[in-house]
Scaffold this motif. Structure first.
Motif, PDB file in Angstrom:
ATOM      1  N   VAL A 281       0.841  -1.197   0.000  1.00 36.41           N
ATOM      2  CA  VAL A 281       0.000   0.000   0.000  1.00 36.41           C
ATOM      3  C   VAL A 281       0.879   1.251   0.000  1.00 36.41           C
ATOM      4  O   VAL A 281       0.651   2.193  -0.762  1.00 36.41           O
ATOM      5  CB  VAL A 281      -0.946   0.004   1.223  1.00 36.41           C
ATOM      6  CG1 VAL A 281      -1.714   1.320   1.303  1.00 36.41           C
ATOM      7  CG2 VAL A 281      -1.895  -1.176   1.158  1.00 36.41           C
ATOM      8  N   ILE A 282       1.923   1.246   0.875  1.00 42.82           N
ATOM      9  CA  ILE A 282       2.831   2.396   0.938  1.00 42.82           C
ATOM     10  C   ILE A 282       3.476   2.633  -0.428  1.00 42.82           C
ATOM     11  O   ILE A 282       3.572   3.760  -0.908  1.00 42.82           O
ATOM     12  CB  ILE A 282       3.912   2.164   2.015  1.00 42.82           C
ATOM     13  CG1 ILE A 282       3.271   2.178   3.408  1.00 42.82           C
ATOM     14  CG2 ILE A 282       5.018   3.205   1.920  1.00 42.82           C
ATOM     15  CD1 ILE A 282       4.230   1.824   4.515  1.00 42.82           C
ATOM     16  N   GLU A 283       3.895   1.524  -1.076  1.00 38.01           N
ATOM     17  CA  GLU A 283       4.579   1.660  -2.355  1.00 38.01           C
ATOM     18  C   GLU A 283       3.631   2.200  -3.431  1.00 38.01           C
ATOM     19  O   GLU A 283       4.023   3.053  -4.239  1.00 38.01           O
ATOM     20  CB  GLU A 283       5.162   0.312  -2.775  1.00 38.01           C
ATOM     21  CG  GLU A 283       6.292   0.467  -3.739  1.00 38.01           C
ATOM     22  CD  GLU A 283       7.262  -0.683  -3.629  1.00 38.01           C
ATOM     23  OE1 GLU A 283       8.400  -0.466  -3.201  1.00 38.01           O
ATOM     24  OE2 GLU A 283       6.885  -1.821  -3.959  1.00 38.01           O
ATOM     25  N   LEU A 284       2.374   1.715  -3.417  1.00 34.90           N
ATOM     26  CA  LEU A 284       1.397   2.217  -4.388  1.00 34.90           C
ATOM     27  C   LEU A 284       1.182   3.714  -4.197  1.00 34.90           C
ATOM     28  O   LEU A 284       1.209   4.496  -5.161  1.00 34.90           O
ATOM     29  CB  LEU A 284       0.072   1.452  -4.231  1.00 34.90           C
ATOM     30  CG  LEU A 284      -1.086   1.929  -5.111  1.00 34.90           C
ATOM     31  CD1 LEU A 284      -0.743   1.829  -6.582  1.00 34.90           C
ATOM     32  CD2 LEU A 284      -2.354   1.150  -4.810  1.00 34.90           C
TER      33      LEU A 284
ATOM     34  N   VAL B  38       5.714  11.257   8.043  1.00 31.48           N
ATOM     35  CA  VAL B  38       5.452  12.621   8.513  1.00 31.48           C
ATOM     36  C   VAL B  38       6.767  13.363   8.779  1.00 31.48           C
ATOM     37  O   VAL B  38       6.894  14.558   8.447  1.00 31.48           O
ATOM     38  CB  VAL B  38       4.551  12.598   9.775  1.00 31.48           C
ATOM     39  CG1 VAL B  38       4.529  13.967  10.453  1.00 31.48           C
ATOM     40  CG2 VAL B  38       3.142  12.161   9.405  1.00 31.48           C
ATOM     41  N   VAL B  39       7.759  12.669   9.366  1.00 33.74           N
ATOM     42  CA  VAL B  39       9.053  13.311   9.624  1.00 33.74           C
ATOM     43  C   VAL B  39       9.661  13.833   8.322  1.00 33.74           C
ATOM     44  O   VAL B  39      10.080  15.000   8.228  1.00 33.74           O
ATOM     45  CB  VAL B  39      10.029  12.331  10.319  1.00 33.74           C
ATOM     46  CG1 VAL B  39      11.452  12.889  10.307  1.00 33.74           C
ATOM     47  CG2 VAL B  39       9.582  12.064  11.747  1.00 33.74           C
ATOM     48  N   VAL B  40       9.703  12.981   7.297  1.00 31.76           N
ATOM     49  CA  VAL B  40      10.278  13.397   6.014  1.00 31.76           C
ATOM     50  C   VAL B  40       9.472  14.561   5.431  1.00 31.76           C
ATOM     51  O   VAL B  40      10.032  15.589   5.012  1.00 31.76           O
ATOM     52  CB  VAL B  40      10.312  12.230   5.002  1.00 31.76           C
ATOM     53  CG1 VAL B  40      10.844  12.713   3.659  1.00 31.76           C
ATOM     54  CG2 VAL B  40      11.139  11.079   5.535  1.00 31.76           C
ATOM     55  N   PHE B  41       8.135  14.409   5.432  1.00 34.39           N
ATOM     56  CA  PHE B  41       7.245  15.387   4.801  1.00 34.39           C
ATOM     57  C   PHE B  41       7.407  16.765   5.445  1.00 34.39           C
ATOM     58  O   PHE B  41       7.649  17.767   4.755  1.00 34.39           O
ATOM     59  CB  PHE B  41       5.798  14.880   4.938  1.00 34.39           C
ATOM     60  CG  PHE B  41       4.772  15.718   4.238  1.00 34.39           C
ATOM     61  CD1 PHE B  41       4.636  15.664   2.851  1.00 34.39           C
ATOM     62  CD2 PHE B  41       3.936  16.555   4.952  1.00 34.39           C
ATOM     63  CE1 PHE B  41       3.682  16.430   2.206  1.00 34.39           C
ATOM     64  CE2 PHE B  41       2.982  17.326   4.307  1.00 34.39           C
ATOM     65  CZ  PHE B  41       2.856  17.263   2.933  1.00 34.39           C
TER      66      PHE B  41
ATOM     67  N   ILE C 224       2.020   6.820  -6.775  1.00 32.06           N
ATOM     68  CA  ILE C 224       1.007   7.801  -7.198  1.00 32.06           C
ATOM     69  C   ILE C 224       1.488   9.220  -6.898  1.00 32.06           C
ATOM     70  O   ILE C 224       1.451  10.105  -7.762  1.00 32.06           O
ATOM     71  CB  ILE C 224      -0.346   7.523  -6.503  1.00 32.06           C
ATOM     72  CG1 ILE C 224      -0.936   6.199  -7.018  1.00 32.06           C
ATOM     73  CG2 ILE C 224      -1.326   8.675  -6.728  1.00 32.06           C
ATOM     74  CD1 ILE C 224      -2.186   5.749  -6.298  1.00 32.06           C
ATOM     75  N   ALA C 225       1.993   9.437  -5.663  1.00 30.16           N
ATOM     76  CA  ALA C 225       2.444  10.779  -5.288  1.00 30.16           C
ATOM     77  C   ALA C 225       3.587  11.236  -6.190  1.00 30.16           C
ATOM     78  O   ALA C 225       3.613  12.381  -6.666  1.00 30.16           O
ATOM     79  CB  ALA C 225       2.879  10.797  -3.818  1.00 30.16           C
ATOM     80  N   THR C 226       4.546  10.331  -6.460  1.00 32.38           N
ATOM     81  CA  THR C 226       5.675  10.715  -7.288  1.00 32.38           C
ATOM     82  C   THR C 226       5.250  10.959  -8.722  1.00 32.38           C
ATOM     83  O   THR C 226       5.785  11.855  -9.393  1.00 32.38           O
ATOM     84  CB  THR C 226       6.752   9.606  -7.250  1.00 32.38           C
ATOM     85  OG1 THR C 226       6.813   9.060  -5.945  1.00 32.38           O
ATOM     86  CG2 THR C 226       8.097  10.156  -7.621  1.00 32.38           C
ATOM     87  N   ALA C 227       4.279  10.168  -9.207  1.00 29.84           N
ATOM     88  CA  ALA C 227       3.801  10.367 -10.575  1.00 29.84           C
ATOM     89  C   ALA C 227       3.103  11.710 -10.705  1.00 29.84           C
ATOM     90  O   ALA C 227       3.287  12.420 -11.701  1.00 29.84           O
ATOM     91  CB  ALA C 227       2.866   9.225 -10.984  1.00 29.84           C
TER      92      ALA C 227
ATOM     93  N   GLY D 100       8.632  10.918   1.321  1.00 32.29           N
ATOM     94  CA  GLY D 100       8.399  10.275   2.614  1.00 32.29           C
ATOM     95  C   GLY D 100       7.990   8.824   2.460  1.00 32.29           C
ATOM     96  O   GLY D 100       8.522   7.932   3.145  1.00 32.29           O
ATOM     97  N   LEU D 101       7.049   8.560   1.551  1.00 32.03           N
ATOM     98  CA  LEU D 101       6.547   7.199   1.365  1.00 32.03           C
ATOM     99  C   LEU D 101       7.636   6.283   0.814  1.00 32.03           C
ATOM    100  O   LEU D 101       7.812   5.151   1.275  1.00 32.03           O
ATOM    101  CB  LEU D 101       5.346   7.224   0.416  1.00 32.03           C
ATOM    102  CG  LEU D 101       4.065   7.859   0.983  1.00 32.03           C
ATOM    103  CD1 LEU D 101       3.118   8.253  -0.146  1.00 32.03           C
ATOM    104  CD2 LEU D 101       3.368   6.882   1.936  1.00 32.03           C
ATOM    105  N   PHE D 102       8.389   6.763  -0.183  1.00 33.39           N
ATOM    106  CA  PHE D 102       9.447   5.933  -0.761  1.00 33.39           C
ATOM    107  C   PHE D 102      10.577   5.703   0.250  1.00 33.39           C
ATOM    108  O   PHE D 102      11.204   4.642   0.257  1.00 33.39           O
ATOM    109  CB  PHE D 102      10.004   6.582  -2.035  1.00 33.39           C
ATOM    110  CG  PHE D 102       9.405   6.033  -3.295  1.00 33.39           C
ATOM    111  CD1 PHE D 102       9.338   4.659  -3.513  1.00 33.39           C
ATOM    112  CD2 PHE D 102       8.915   6.873  -4.278  1.00 33.39           C
ATOM    113  CE1 PHE D 102       8.784   4.141  -4.671  1.00 33.39           C
ATOM    114  CE2 PHE D 102       8.353   6.364  -5.450  1.00 33.39           C
ATOM    115  CZ  PHE D 102       8.289   4.994  -5.638  1.00 33.39           C
ATOM    116  N   THR D 103      10.843   6.703   1.106  1.00 38.38           N
ATOM    117  CA  THR D 103      11.878   6.543   2.123  1.00 38.38           C
ATOM    118  C   THR D 103      11.527   5.387   3.059  1.00 38.38           C
ATOM    119  O   THR D 103      12.368   4.514   3.337  1.00 38.38           O
ATOM    120  CB  THR D 103      12.032   7.846   2.933  1.00 38.38           C
ATOM    121  OG1 THR D 103      12.431   8.893   2.055  1.00 38.38           O
ATOM    122  CG2 THR D 103      13.050   7.687   4.045  1.00 38.38           C
TER     123      THR D 103
END
Lengths: 202, 202, 202
Positions: free
Chosen positions: C6-9, C177-180, C13-16, C95-98
């Motif tokens: 789910v995180i990867e999906l 959240v930390v990364v974001f 999406i966010a990166t796209a 953040g998600l990819f990290t």
């Protein structure tokens, strides 16, 4: 010698000729030439986990490029005359590498969309890396002459023909011709892809 | 600790010093520094299918680079004085990485031409990637100071000496010295390769 | 569907979305978009020897990017309005990819420093490659908005929380959240890292 080996040898020769003609303009070293000739196929092999890499398994391929580079450096007059035809070995190398890359992915049992994507990666990334090394804006990544689209279309046609059980040589020739003609047409009439363009025109 | 590990540690230190001095000029972040220090060896490991990668197998190597980066950032005066010697750690790192890369390829049983090519990739691609990241024209790919040629020559000498059964330490020192001296000479007198050059002069 | 999937999906999406908004400015082709979306994760998979690559194992991910690209190209007005929010999908995707990259490295049993580094590679290299392709100076490698530092910090926090046996979802949300937040703060106030900077100010 398998059909795939012949296609790959011809692809390396066409790309090396393109790289040598490009080097005339861009002052690339031999290593830049190797990168243009083997970059796309190396990425494909890494992505498909194919080991050893195709130019390690077939060390005559880098030797062929080296011989062509030496020939090119002792025959500068020939290079100067051929330079205007830069696009032909570029389009031909792209077509041949596209078909070879797609076939490798088919052999690995990847789904068709991945096969076509892998064909496009193999066909185009050598040029992209070469452009990046020469510090140009990689033409693949701009909507104009639609480098990747030509390669992707040819790969898709080749996947389709392979599914239809056409003989390998026929499918390969059609796939190469699709990429080659599409590429020449795209450059000649400066075709653009509608997708992901500047929306200024709306 | 094996000879190869020592060579690799010294190579990482020399390249990191080069990267830190370069960062003073180019405003690179720590990640750029890591890329310069580990880029060439990472490509080699991927190309030779060596897993885990050398900096994952030896996690003290990235820690050494991190410590050097912290030292560099708290001692800017030292950096300013050392910056004129930028070429020395560059040439030394290239020599050490070239020998290490060639030895890995020899261990993998690759043919000699591939071993020498792999040495040149290991020795030079960290700098190429660093140049690309800094948005310079990668100096490796221009005929002038013939970066790749120096590395390739040293790798070839090292392969030859290894075939002649010289003791490892002797062969390694000679290989490093060949790259180091050749590189300094090439930069000092701006040597150029005849191959694949602009044919304007004909 | 696992939490990691789910995180990867969501990351893809966010990166796209970021890539599509970037493409509006930079005239990137679909292939550039794929490179931005999958570059970091592909490097991580190659570095960790994870085969098949995540976008080959989950071919719905490239299809999602393709659908988003088509939607973007037929809705240019929406893109124009969203473009000012470019930073949000960028920071969220990072953040998600990290977190995804760090978790893969933890699964592979890497030491914590390597896990955090792998998280930072996964979180940031898509953007770096995208910047290189667009011929900008990669912002990751300059001391300013400290791209890699944000990602590395979030990865470190996530490693720590995982060691403390926090539930996966909680640890993941905190890491993202930390990364974001760190990323938004760094860009807003143009935070700079003291390490490896121009020592002119001493």
């Amino acid at each position: 010698m398998s059909l795939l080996s012949v296609i790959e040898l011809l692809a390396v020769i066409a790309t090396a000729v393109y790289g040598i003609l490009l080097a005339v303009r861009k002052e690339m070293d031999v290593v830049g030439l190797f990168t243009v000739s083997f970059g796309g196929g190396t990425l494909r092999d890494l992505f498909l986990d194919r080991q050893p890499l195709f130019w390690i398994a077939h060390p005559h391929l880098p030797l062929v490029v080296l011989v062509l580079a030496i020939l090119g450096s002792v025959l500068p007059r020939v290079l100067n005359k051929l330079e205007r035809f830069l696009l032909l070995p570029d389009a031909l190398g792209m077509g041949l590498f596209t078909v070879a890359g797609t076939q490798y992915a088919l052999d690995a049992g990847s789904p068709w969309f991945i096969c076509a994507l892998m064909g496009a990666i193999t066909g185009t990334f050598g040029g992209v890396i070469g452009d990046m090394l020469c510090n140009d804006i990689p033409s693949l990544f701009r909507p104009a002459p639609l480098n990747a689209t030509c390669s992707f279309a040819g790969a898709g046609v080749y996947v389709l023909l392979s599914q239809l059980q056409l003989p390998g040589l026929t499918a390969a020739i059609i796939g190469v011709v699709v990429v080659f003609v599409f590429r020449l047409v795209a450059v000649r009439w400066n075709l653009q892809l509608p997708a992901v363009r500047l929306p200024d025109a709306d």
